[in-house]
Write a protein that holds these residues in place. Structure first.
Motif, PDB file in Angstrom:
ATOM      1  N   GLU A 116      -7.285   5.425  -4.079  1.00 35.74           N
ATOM      2  CA  GLU A 116      -7.680   6.237  -3.049  1.00 35.74           C
ATOM      3  C   GLU A 116      -6.621   7.357  -2.962  1.00 35.74           C
ATOM      4  OE1 GLU A 116      -7.116   6.952   1.761  1.00 35.74           O
ATOM      5  OE2 GLU A 116      -6.414   5.026   0.792  1.00 35.74           O
ATOM      6  N   GLU A 117      -5.255   7.119  -3.270  1.00 35.24           N
ATOM      7  CA  GLU A 117      -4.364   8.010  -3.463  1.00 35.24           C
ATOM      8  C   GLU A 117      -4.404   8.763  -4.734  1.00 35.24           C
ATOM      9  OE1 GLU A 117      -0.742   5.716  -3.162  1.00 35.24           O
ATOM     10  OE2 GLU A 117      -1.011   5.403  -0.785  1.00 35.24           O
ATOM     11  N   ASN A 226     -13.907  12.911   6.777  1.00 40.67           N
ATOM     12  CA  ASN A 226     -13.288  13.409   8.155  1.00 40.67           C
ATOM     13  C   ASN A 226     -14.652  14.030   8.840  1.00 40.67           C
ATOM     14  OD1 ASN A 226     -10.997  12.710   7.783  1.00 40.67           O
ATOM     15  ND2 ASN A 226     -10.076  14.647   7.630  1.00 40.67           N
ATOM     16  N   LYS A 268     -11.320   1.952   2.414  1.00 40.79           N
ATOM     17  CA  LYS A 268     -10.117   2.014   3.309  1.00 40.79           C
ATOM     18  C   LYS A 268     -10.129   3.512   3.794  1.00 40.79           C
ATOM     19  CE  LYS A 268      -5.270   2.632   2.277  1.00 40.79           C
ATOM     20  NZ  LYS A 268      -4.154   2.703   1.509  1.00 40.79           N
ATOM     21  N   ARG A 269     -10.423   4.689   3.139  1.00 44.51           N
ATOM     22  CA  ARG A 269     -10.540   5.932   3.601  1.00 44.51           C
ATOM     23  C   ARG A 269     -11.378   6.013   4.846  1.00 44.51           C
ATOM     24  NH1 ARG A 269      -9.409  11.183   1.490  1.00 44.51           N
ATOM     25  NH2 ARG A 269      -7.819   9.831   0.241  1.00 44.51           N
ATOM     26  N   ALA A 271     -12.304   3.629   6.771  1.00 44.66           N
ATOM     27  CA  ALA A 271     -11.787   2.892   7.879  1.00 44.66           C
ATOM     28  C   ALA A 271     -10.929   3.780   8.717  1.00 44.66           C
ATOM     29  CB  ALA A 271     -11.365   1.588   7.548  1.00 44.66           C
ATOM     30  N   GLU A 272      -9.864   4.270   8.067  1.00 50.24           N
ATOM     31  CA  GLU A 272      -8.570   5.199   8.492  1.00 50.24           C
ATOM     32  C   GLU A 272      -9.325   6.234   9.304  1.00 50.24           C
ATOM     33  OE1 GLU A 272      -6.425   6.134   5.123  1.00 50.24           O
ATOM     34  OE2 GLU A 272      -5.271   4.277   5.148  1.00 50.24           O
ATOM     35  N   ALA A 273     -10.506   6.843   8.740  1.00 53.70           N
ATOM     36  CA  ALA A 273     -11.255   8.152   9.449  1.00 53.70           C
ATOM     37  C   ALA A 273     -11.666   7.637  10.891  1.00 53.70           C
ATOM     38  CB  ALA A 273     -12.020   8.729   8.673  1.00 53.70           C
ATOM     39  N   SER A 275     -10.801   4.829  12.538  1.00 54.69           N
ATOM     40  CA  SER A 275      -9.925   3.781  13.346  1.00 54.69           C
ATOM     41  C   SER A 275     -10.741   2.747  13.457  1.00 54.69           C
ATOM     42  CB  SER A 275      -9.801   4.801  14.847  1.00 54.69           C
ATOM     43  OG  SER A 275      -9.011   5.987  14.430  1.00 54.69           O
ATOM     44  N   LYS A 277     -11.412  -1.419  11.457  1.00 53.19           N
ATOM     45  CA  LYS A 277     -11.029  -2.278  10.290  1.00 53.19           C
ATOM     46  C   LYS A 277     -12.323  -2.487   9.339  1.00 53.19           C
ATOM     47  CE  LYS A 277      -7.721  -4.640  13.135  1.00 53.19           C
ATOM     48  NZ  LYS A 277      -7.243  -6.157  13.631  1.00 53.19           N
TER      49      LYS A 277
END
Length: 447
Positions: A116-117, A226, A268-269, A271-273, A275, A277
């Motif tokens: 991802e990074e 996003n 992961k990206r 899920a973070e966007a 908020s 799991k």
């Protein structure tokens, strides 16, 4: 500076100046200034063991590669990537086979988890769309775009983006999905022309813009994903279902090792966007919708042991294509009792029983019949699952919210009790009239 240092690969290739034969691996921690790097998205093809040992970085040749190695010692696809990196006036390039120590499981786990990074922080990604393997370059053309004079011919080449890129061999690979989604910019080198893809869309060599389908347009978001934050639940569900469907249709050489990890960075990206799991490709915020996946292809084989690794409720458990039950007919999305437990490896469920007289299979669909005729259908995950005499189910959703209507449709998972009294495993998915499902239920865990 510290954040910058955390988002770069552990190692990069220093490509040097034009026409230089000298290359060397550099550990990023030893680079004192912020730097740009370029990533390569490519097909490995079918290299022989001798080619892997000769071209890849291994524990044995790693010390020597830190000192230096030859441009001419590399396969053509890597040479072309180095040429493009130099033409873009960049000094650093990341190629998985060279920058991750092959055969070192610990190094692979650490670097594989950072995709991802790695891709989102790169200056751009080079996609070798016309190269089917390491020994095929991607800078040679089968057709010269600049010599096409007729507008219709030019337009035809522009319209071929879907064929040359979206449906090209590179994008049949599972790993490439997240490489594309996470990259801020991508340059596609095809056999006919070069395309540029970024947050503003796709353009070809004459700068004509190509309009992309709305679902795939999310993959053009340089801050992926996003755009989902303002899209609403329905569009988000459609996007995630199409993303999973797309991924399930891609090839993966080592599914037992890579099926989960090759989707982990993009998951992961997301899920973070949102908020939320995520566990084994299923997102908690829309858990019921994503549990309603079904087998879509003839070949659908379990990858993992049911007692280990991946749970039966995840589409990742199988190697094969999946689809989802129709979204538009599902009105009530979930019951409060359906949720992940603390481990995110099992789901707390309420198990009911459903009644029927017999089933009749056609292709991969099994029609359920009762005394009044057809009352529903089931799609089993495997052919052998259809032979199991189990009448246990989990109600996931319903067609409408009339509690007293026996004709409404329940969307269910067919499940089978395991060795533990409260443990169940998934057999398939389907729908059945509510009047043929018990109102009583028992608590359990879906493993």
């Amino acid at each position: 500076m510290e954040n910058r240092r955390q988002n770069v690969p552990k190692r990069v290739i220093v490509v040097g100046t034009d026409h230089s034969d000298q290359l060397y691996l550099q550990e990023s921690a030893r680079i004192t200034q912020p730097f740009d790097y370029i990533t390569l998205s490519h097909c490995w093809g079918t290299p022989t063991n001798e080619e892997k040992e000769r071209f890849c970085t291994t524990s044995q040749n790693y010390p020597e590669r830190l000192k230096g190695f030859s441009y001419h010692s590399l396969p053509k696809v890597f040479q072309d990537a180095i040429t493009v990196t130099r033409e873009l006036n960049k000094q650093y390039l990341w190629i998985d086979a060279l920058c991750i120590i092959q055969g070192d499981d610990n190094d692979w786990k650490k670097e594989g988890a950072r995709m991802e990074e790695l891709y989102s922080s790169a200056y751009c990604t080079i996609a070798s769309s016309s190269a089917s393997g390491w020994n095929n370059g991607f800078l040679n053309r089968t057709q010269d775009f600049s010599q096409l004079q007729e507008v219709s011919s030019v337009q035809k080449i522009i319209d071929n983006f879907r064929e040359l890129v979206d449906e090209g061999q590179l994008h049949t690979r599972a790993w490439v999905l997240q490489e594309r989604a996470l990259s801020r910019r991508t340059i596609y080198f095809t056999a006919q022309q070069t395309y540029w893809e970024c947050g503003h869309g796709v353009r070809c060599e004459n700068f004509s813009r190509i309009i992309c389908p709305i679902t795939r347009a999310y993959l053009l978001d340089p801050h992926f994903p996003n755009r989902l934050l303002t899209s609403g639940c329905k569009v988000t569900v459609m996007f995630l279902q199409e993303l999973i469907t797309d991924y399930s249709r891609r090839d993966i050489t080592y599914p037992e090792k890579d099926k989960v990890v090759a989707f982990s960075s993009i998951a992961k990206r997301i899920a973070e966007a949102l908020s939320t799991k995520v566990s084994f490709g299923i997102f908690d915020c829309i858990l019921p919708r994503l549990l309603l996946w079904k087998r879509a292809g003839k070949h659908f084989d379990p990858i993992f042991d049911k007692d280990k690794s991946v749970p039966s409720w995840s589409w990742m458990f199988y190697n094969g294509k999946v689809d989802f039950l129709a979204y538009s007919t599902i009105r009530v999305p979930q019951f409060q009792s359906l949720n992940f437990d603390d481990s995110m490896r099992s789901i707390n469920i309420e198990v009911r029983e459903f009644e029927y007289h017999h089933m009749s299979g056609r292709d991969r669909e099994y029609m359920i019949y009762a005394d009044i005729g057809e009352i529903g259908c089931l799609y089993f995950d495997t052919d052998s699952a259809a032979e199991i005499e189990s009448r246990n189910c989990v109600v996931i959703a319903m067609s409408h919210d009339d509690k007293d209507d026996p004709y409404k449709q329940y969307y269910i998972l067919a499940v089978q009790r395991r060795s533990g009294e409260e443990e169940y495993e998934r057999l398939g998915v389907g729908q059945v009239r509510a009047g043929y499902v018990s109102k009583e239920s028992t608590s359990g865990k879906l493993l």
